[in-house]
Structures are given as C-alpha cells and as structure tokens.
Scaffold this active site. Structure first.
Site, PDB file in Angstrom:
ATOM      1  N   GLY A 271       0.833  -1.196   0.000  1.00 52.28           N
ATOM      2  CA  GLY A 271       0.000   0.000   0.000  1.00 52.28           C
ATOM      3  C   GLY A 271       0.866   1.243   0.000  1.00 52.28           C
ATOM      4  O   GLY A 271       2.038   1.191   0.369  1.00 52.28           O
TER       5      GLY A 271
ATOM      6  N   PRO B 274       2.322   5.105   0.903  1.00 51.17           N
ATOM      7  CA  PRO B 274       2.779   5.642   2.182  1.00 51.17           C
ATOM      8  C   PRO B 274       1.611   6.215   2.984  1.00 51.17           C
ATOM      9  O   PRO B 274       0.736   6.869   2.410  1.00 51.17           O
ATOM     10  CB  PRO B 274       3.749   6.759   1.797  1.00 51.17           C
ATOM     11  CG  PRO B 274       3.834   6.767   0.322  1.00 51.17           C
ATOM     12  CD  PRO B 274       2.882   5.776  -0.246  1.00 51.17           C
TER      13      PRO B 274
ATOM     14  N   THR C  38      -0.796   4.629   4.495  1.00 52.37           N
ATOM     15  CA  THR C  38      -2.056   3.902   4.468  1.00 52.37           C
ATOM     16  C   THR C  38      -2.231   3.018   5.700  1.00 52.37           C
ATOM     17  O   THR C  38      -3.256   2.387   5.859  1.00 52.37           O
ATOM     18  CB  THR C  38      -2.166   3.024   3.205  1.00 52.37           C
ATOM     19  OG1 THR C  38      -0.941   2.315   3.038  1.00 52.37           O
ATOM     20  CG2 THR C  38      -2.426   3.868   1.984  1.00 52.37           C
ATOM     21  N   GLY C  39      -1.202   2.968   6.542  1.00 51.36           N
ATOM     22  CA  GLY C  39      -1.363   2.242   7.799  1.00 51.36           C
ATOM     23  C   GLY C  39      -0.732   0.859   7.827  1.00 51.36           C
ATOM     24  O   GLY C  39      -1.127   0.025   8.637  1.00 51.36           O
TER      25      GLY C  39
ATOM     26  N   THR D  95       2.438  -0.017   8.697  1.00 49.56           N
ATOM     27  CA  THR D  95       3.190  -0.204   9.930  1.00 49.56           C
ATOM     28  C   THR D  95       2.237  -0.382  11.103  1.00 49.56           C
ATOM     29  O   THR D  95       2.411  -1.270  11.943  1.00 49.56           O
ATOM     30  CB  THR D  95       4.104   1.010  10.169  1.00 49.56           C
ATOM     31  OG1 THR D  95       4.896   1.213   8.996  1.00 49.56           O
ATOM     32  CG2 THR D  95       5.015   0.789  11.349  1.00 49.56           C
TER      33      THR D  95
ATOM     34  N   GLU E 235     -16.686   3.970 -14.369  1.00 44.65           N
ATOM     35  CA  GLU E 235     -16.187   2.732 -13.757  1.00 44.65           C
ATOM     36  C   GLU E 235     -17.283   1.672 -13.700  1.00 44.65           C
ATOM     37  O   GLU E 235     -17.018   0.484 -13.888  1.00 44.65           O
ATOM     38  CB  GLU E 235     -15.636   3.000 -12.354  1.00 44.65           C
ATOM     39  CG  GLU E 235     -14.423   3.935 -12.314  1.00 44.65           C
ATOM     40  CD  GLU E 235     -13.261   3.461 -13.173  1.00 44.65           C
ATOM     41  OE1 GLU E 235     -13.071   2.223 -13.316  1.00 44.65           O
ATOM     42  OE2 GLU E 235     -12.552   4.317 -13.725  1.00 44.65           O
TER      43      GLU E 235
ATOM     44  N   HIS F 264     -17.289  -0.090 -17.022  1.00 46.89           N
ATOM     45  CA  HIS F 264     -16.272  -1.138 -17.112  1.00 46.89           C
ATOM     46  C   HIS F 264     -16.723  -2.397 -16.376  1.00 46.89           C
ATOM     47  O   HIS F 264     -16.662  -3.502 -16.896  1.00 46.89           O
ATOM     48  CB  HIS F 264     -14.968  -0.673 -16.441  1.00 46.89           C
ATOM     49  CG  HIS F 264     -14.169   0.321 -17.228  1.00 46.89           C
ATOM     50  ND1 HIS F 264     -13.845   0.134 -18.549  1.00 46.89           N
ATOM     51  CD2 HIS F 264     -13.582   1.491 -16.854  1.00 46.89           C
ATOM     52  CE1 HIS F 264     -13.103   1.167 -18.963  1.00 46.89           C
ATOM     53  NE2 HIS F 264     -12.936   2.011 -17.946  1.00 46.89           N
TER      54      HIS F 264
HETATM   55  P1  ADP Z   1       2.550   3.308   6.368  1.00 50.37           P
HETATM   56  O1  ADP Z   1       3.395   2.382   7.199  1.00 50.37           O
HETATM   57  O2  ADP Z   1       1.609   2.578   5.470  1.00 50.37           O
HETATM   58  O3  ADP Z   1       3.314   4.348   5.646  1.00 50.37           O
HETATM   59  P2  ADP Z   1       1.684   4.137   8.943  1.00 50.37           P
HETATM   60  O4  ADP Z   1       1.228   2.861   9.529  1.00 50.37           O
HETATM   61  O5  ADP Z   1       3.023   4.599   9.352  1.00 50.37           O
HETATM   62  O6  ADP Z   1       1.592   4.088   7.371  1.00 50.37           O
HETATM   63  O7  ADP Z   1       0.592   5.244   9.244  1.00 50.37           O
HETATM   64  C1  ADP Z   1       0.927   6.486   9.749  1.00 50.37           C
HETATM   65  C2  ADP Z   1      -0.103   6.938  10.751  1.00 50.37           C
HETATM   66  O8  ADP Z   1      -1.338   7.213  10.121  1.00 50.37           O
HETATM   67  C3  ADP Z   1      -0.409   5.886  11.776  1.00 50.37           C
HETATM   68  O9  ADP Z   1       0.465   5.940  12.848  1.00 50.37           O
HETATM   69  C4  ADP Z   1      -1.820   6.229  12.195  1.00 50.37           C
HETATM   70  O10 ADP Z   1      -1.826   7.193  13.185  1.00 50.37           O
HETATM   71  C5  ADP Z   1      -2.410   6.834  10.943  1.00 50.37           C
HETATM   72  N1  ADP Z   1      -3.212   5.833  10.240  1.00 50.37           N
HETATM   73  C6  ADP Z   1      -2.942   5.282   9.030  1.00 50.37           C
HETATM   74  N2  ADP Z   1      -3.899   4.405   8.684  1.00 50.37           N
HETATM   75  C7  ADP Z   1      -4.775   4.365   9.701  1.00 50.37           C
HETATM   76  C8  ADP Z   1      -5.974   3.626   9.946  1.00 50.37           C
HETATM   77  N3  ADP Z   1      -6.458   2.756   9.058  1.00 50.37           N
HETATM   78  N4  ADP Z   1      -6.614   3.850  11.118  1.00 50.37           N
HETATM   79  C9  ADP Z   1      -6.136   4.734  12.009  1.00 50.37           C
HETATM   80  N5  ADP Z   1      -5.020   5.429  11.834  1.00 50.37           N
HETATM   81  C10 ADP Z   1      -4.338   5.282  10.703  1.00 50.37           C
HETATM   82 ZN    ZN Z   2     -11.704   3.714 -17.880  1.00 49.63          ZN
HETATM   83 MG    MG Z   3       5.411   2.584   7.447  1.00 49.69          MG
END
Ligand code: ADP
Ligand code: ZN
Ligand code: MG
Length: 610
Positions: free
Chosen positions: A208, A210, A212-213, A215, A432, A435
């Site tokens: 996913g 950057p 997107t959660g 980590t 969409e 499609h």
């Molecule tokens: P990635 O590792 O994909 O770049 P992170 O996990 O570091 O993203 O996300 C950064 C911060 O964004 C998290 O610490 C959290 O606070 C917030 N965050 C991202 N996605 C979510 C989610 N689905 N629910 C709640 N908080 C989220």
């Molecule tokens: Zn299209």
């Molecule tokens: Mg990360």
C-alpha cells in the site's frame, strides 16, 4: 539459487561475524607478545650487582619506570632489577656513561609498547569504521558504543506488554484485517495448527502507499496476537561493509527464534528486496547478499516448530525480486488500500478522540471532502485543525478549522485530482460502473471482477480491478476481445448517461488499441491479414503502405466491434448500471462480493491471490 552466493571472497567472510574477527585480532596480539618474550632472555639482577656492573662500565642503557629497571649490558644481554625505594644514584649512572630512559608506567609497559601501539592503531581503525556506520544509523545506538554490536540486527524488539495497538486502533481496512486474522490465530495457538500438520504461511507482504497504515497494521497484529514484535526497516540492513547486512539478518532471525511465537516486521522491504542484478557497484553486492541471507533464513525455519511470521511492507511491489514472492516466503499478499468514504469517517473518529471537537462536526461530511486522503493524512488533518483552533484560542475545534487544515494539506500535497466536483465524481462513477458491468456480463472472456473504486489515485480518477484466474501466458482471441470490450465500457456508459464524453477514457483507448494491434500484427488473429507476423520493429520487417492501411483498418474494426458489443451490454442492463453507479457514489469502493449481492448476480469463482 538462494543458496549459492556469488561473493565468497568478500570481507568479512560471510559466515564470520565481526565479533569473531575481533577475537582473532586479540589472539594474534597475544601471540605477538609471547613471541616478543621468547626472543630474548632477561636476567634478574640484584640491585647491588646492578650497581657493581655500572661501576665496571658494563651497563649500556637502562629504562626506569617507578622502581623497575630494565636495561641492556654492553654485551647486548638484557637484565632486570628492582631498586630500593627512592634510592637511585643518577650521577653514578651518568658518570659511567649509561643511557637512561624514564617511563612513567609500570615496567610491563616497555614490553607492551610495541604491541600496544600496534593494537591502538588497530582499535583506532575499528573505531573509525564503526563510527562511520553508527552515525548513519538511527540515533542513540550508533557510534563508538556500537563497537561490538555491528552485526546485531538493529531491530527494535517490543515485548507484548509494550505493544499498545490492536485492531481497534486501525480503522477501515477491514479486508486486510480479515486476511490477517488467521495469522493472529496461529500465533496465539500454534499447537492447534501443529496437531493437524497445517503449515501456516511464513511471510505476509503488506502492499500500500505511504501513510495507508501498513506499519500500524503490522503492530496491531502483534498486539492482537499478544506476541513479541521485532521491527526493522529494510534500509537498516544496508551498510557500507559487505556482509554486515547479511549478518544482521542472521542475528535478527536467531533472536526471533528465541522468542517464537513472534512477528518479524521488515518495513520498506524494497530497500533490500529489489530484484537482483539491477544496478551496479559494491553497495549492490551488499544488498544482494543481504537479500540472499533473508531468503535463506526464511527457507531455514520451520513454522510448525518455530512459529514466526515475517511481515514485510512495501509500496513498490513491482520492484521486488520474484524470489521473495515464491511459496514458503512472502507468498501471501495483503493489500492496504486508500480508505474509502466509510473508512475515512472511522479513521477520523479514531484520531478525534484525542482532540476537543465541537459538537456540530459531521465526520461523514469531512470524509466526503477528503477522497484520496490516507490514514496518515487524516491524522494530520485533525492535528492541523487543532493547531488552527489553538492559534485562535478557541475552546473547541470547529468545522472552519477543518476547512483551513484541509486546504493547507491539499496545497501541500498538490493533489489536484482531489478537488473533484460533484459532477466529476458522478461521471467517474458511471465510467467505472460501465467497465465493471461489461466485465460481469462477459463471464467466459474476462477475468473475474475484483473491485471497483472511484477514489482518485495519482492522475487517474478511478479504477476497476480484475484478477486473473490463473497466471496467463497466452490469451485467446476471445479473451483479447473481452479485454477490449471491457475497456470500451467506460466510455460507452459516459456517452449513454451524459451525452458527452470526458477525457478519462484516454487510457482505456490506448490499452485497447495496443491489444487490437497486437492481435493483428503479432498473433495472426485477423481474418483479412491472416496468420502472418508483421513485426513492428523498424528495420526488422518492412511492410507495404497497403499492408499498413490494412492493419489500421483491421485494428479499427476490432475496436468498433468491441465498442458495439459493450454498448449492447450496457443498454440491455441500464438498470444495473444505475444501481452500480449510485452505490459507487455512496461508498467509493465496491468489492466484488458487494457487487454480486447488489446486482443479484451469481458470483463467479474467484481465485484468491494467496
Ligand atoms: P505506512 O506504514 O503505510 O506508511 P503508517 O502505519 O506509518 O503508514 O501510518 C501512519 C499513521 O497514520 C499511523 O500511525 C496512524 O496514526 C495513521 N493511520 C494510518 N492508517 C490508519 C488507519 N487505518 N486507522 C487509524 N489510523 C491510521
Ligand atoms: Zn476507464
Ligand atoms: Mg510505514
């Protein structure tokens, strides 16, 4: 292939850790000292006989340190003596032409001096090298303090009690959570699986963009499973020395084994996992060695005895070495998509808990105004809004603060596509839906529908994903036509509904034309041209002007035919198009299951990418 290492001549040798090398150096030094002692014998003289020898001019020189006196006689032999406290006749020595040297340290120093300076030099060298690597690493544990820790994994280890995140804290991404559920179950009770001989996957790849959660999700898995969590970033493996990365991987896994069941999380795995053979230079060798070691380690542990789940995250799955994705390695892929409308609302709610918010704030409305925002963006949005409110000395964060914050973030991100008008959204939804509908209605010719989304991504406004049922090496004529027909579906829907066309279909036409052309000139799927291969490579094969025209006509015919077919399908199923488009406007992303339910269609067998 993972077991043969291209570089065996690297320093240090691959299987030798730095600690061992340091040990060898020390041993070498000790041997040197021994040698030093053996090269000459030292006579123990009494102090009085020493004085006698001085008087007989038999002493050439002495080295005095404290009470210890070492010296050389005129015949070259060496001696040693201890003088009584504070009694030394310097004049006597001078008068008899004895060379005198003074050392402040104990007598041993003299013997050590040669060896010592050599050792100091070596140590200096080590320090310099370690400092160089330490200062590049994450602050705190770098530098000279890292002397004996160079091959340590650099991974941070969290015991279960230190992990505060669970799935409650991860809003949205329900699909990903679902897919990770059995991993959690396995880590919680590996015996249950062992009993039946079930082999759990070893590696999960979170894919996913950057923010997107990913980590967060990985940590939450550890939180849910209540197991230790080792966290390291792919870039932490890579150092200036060849072999260090591999040693770190080894160390990481040996620690993980001791703490199984546990999770090893490798963030940004693309830093090590880029496919081998790309790029040049020493740094590249290092990366390849590290990657090889990672593959070896992953092959090396047995999940049933050592319940370790390796979770890796990346936003570039396309650059990963294929070997990483083979069965037994990262063979399970979990997508972490941009949050849809409902997820955005939930994420806002999760993060709003820490902030004082005005009562009249409608998170649904804010979510509607933030398509394309990641979880991290939304967290940032709340923070920025709180900052804006604080500046005004407000008691609560108001809707105006959110507006202000949103504009600021949008400006910063330059995500122009985000400022979609309601009209744009509607058009995208029908496009969409077009499609998707065509794809659903051509069951034999196309891949099963996976999901449809109108969340803007980069420069494209929406996407319709399909999933190949099997790995495709060949495409039949019908399949090729199916793909083109699906590509036409977007434009057809726009035309039928709005009586005007948008630029959104440019990509679709490009793709359709490519396929149609290949059908004609490469695969011999055209009646008029027959089964002749007309190479497009300049200079390889030159065909006549007439043939060129014929090719163009054929391509056009194929596309026109597909366009008509798409139009027929959509006209016949206009009600379904409306239902789909309305649902897309409401939810932004629809999974195949939801679509089947919505349209009351029997689901096609869908192969899950595992
Ligand atoms: P990635 O590792 O994909 O770049 P992170 O996990 O570091 O993203 O996300 C950064 C911060 O964004 C998290 O610490 C959290 O606070 C917030 N965050 C991202 N996605 C979510 C989610 N689905 N629910 C709640 N908080 C989220
Ligand atoms: Zn299209
Ligand atoms: Mg990360």
């Amino acid at each position: 292939m993972n077991k043969n290492f291209k570089k065996n001549n690297s320093f240090p040798p691959k299987n030798m850790s730095w600690t061992v090398i340091l040990g060898l150096v020390v041993l070498g030094l000790l041997a040197l000292v021994k040698l030093n002692e053996m090269t000459y014998t030292i006579d123990d003289l009494s102090y009085s006989s020493f004085l006698r020898k001085v008087e007989k001019n038999e002493v050439k020189k002495v080295n005095v340190s404290g009470k210890d006196v070492q010296g050389t006689l005129a015949d070259g032999s060496r001696f040693e003596t201890v003088m009584p406290a504070s009694e030394f006749d310097w004049d006597l020595l001078r008068n008899h032409g004895v060379e005198v040297a003074l050392s402040s340290e104990s007598g041993l120093f003299g013997m050590w001096s040669l060896v010592g300076s050599f050792a100091v030099l070596l140590l200096l060298l080590f320090f310099m090298l370690f400092f160089r690597q330490g200062s590049r690493g994450s602050g705190g544990n770098g530098g000279a303090g890292n002397l004996f820790a160079i091959s340590r994994s650099k991974a941070k280890m969290f015991m279960p009690s230190a992990i505060k995140v669970t799935f409650k804290d991860v809003a949205g991404v329900s699909e990903a959570k679902e897919e990770l559920q059995d991993v959690i179950d396995y880590l919680k009770s590996p015996d249950k699986y062992r009993r039946l001989g079930a082999k759990m996957t070893k590696g999960v790849l979170l894919v996913g963009g950057p923010g997107t959660g990913k980590t967060l999700l990985a940590r939450a898995v550890a939180g849910e499973a209540n197991c230790p969590f080792f966290s390291i970033s792919g870039s932490d493996f890579i150092e200036v020395f060849v072999g260090v990365g591999a040693a770190r991987v080894r160390d990481l896994f040996s620690q993980a084994r001791k703490h199984a069941p546990c999770i090893v999380f490798i963030d940004e795995i693309d830093a090590v996992g880029r496919h081998r053979g790309s790029g040049t230079g020493g740094g590249n060798d290092e990366r390849e060695q590290t990657l090889n070691q990672l593959l070896t380690e992953m092959d090396g542990f047995d999940t049933s005895n050592e319940p370790i789940i390796v979770i890796a995250a990346t936003n570039r799955p396309d650059v990963l070495d294929r070997a990483l994705l083979r069965p037994g390695r990262f063979d399970r892929r979990v997508d972490v998509p941009l949050p849809d409308l409902v997820s955005r609302e939930q994420i806002l709610q999760v993060h709003a808990k820490n902030v004082k918010i005005a009562d009249d704030i409608d998170f649904k409305k804010i979510a509607r105004g933030t398509p394309g925002f990641t979880g991290a963006d939304l967290e940032n949005l709340i923070n920025e809004a709180a900052i804006a409110a604080s500046k005004k000395n407000s008691e609560l964060v108001s809707i105006d603060d959110f507006e202000e914050a949103r504009d600021k973030i949008l400006l910063g991100k330059e995500l122009k596509t985000i400022s979609l008008t309601e009209e744009d959204r509607k058009m995208t939804a029908y496009h969409e839906a077009g499609h998707a509908l065509v794809q659903l209605m051509l069951p034999e010719d196309t891949d099963p529908l996976h999901k449809v989304s109108i969340i803007p991504r980069g420069r494209s406004l929406g996407v319709t994903h399909s999933m190949p049922e099997r790995e495709k090496y060949t495409m039949t004529k019908r399949e090729a036509e199916g793909v083109i027909t699906v590509a036409m579906g977007g434009r057809v829907a726009e035309t039928l509904v709005f009586d005007e066309v948008a630029t959104g279909a440019a990509n679709d036409f490009e793709k359709a034309t490519d396929i149609a052309r290949s059908m004609v000139v490469r695969y011999g799927m055209s009646g008029a041209l027959g089964t002749v291969h007309y190479s497009q490579q300049p200079g390889e094969f030159v065909y006549s002007q007439k043939t060129a025209e014929l090719i163009d006509t054929e391509v056009r015919n194929i596309i026109d035919g597909c366009y008509q077919r798409a139009k027929q399908i959509i006209t016949d199923n206009r009600d379904k198009l409306e239902t789909l488009a309305a649902a897309l406007l409401e939810k932004e992303t629809l999974q195949s299951g939801e679509i089947y339910e919505l349209l009351d269609i029997k689901p096609r067998q869908e192969f899950k990418l595992t």
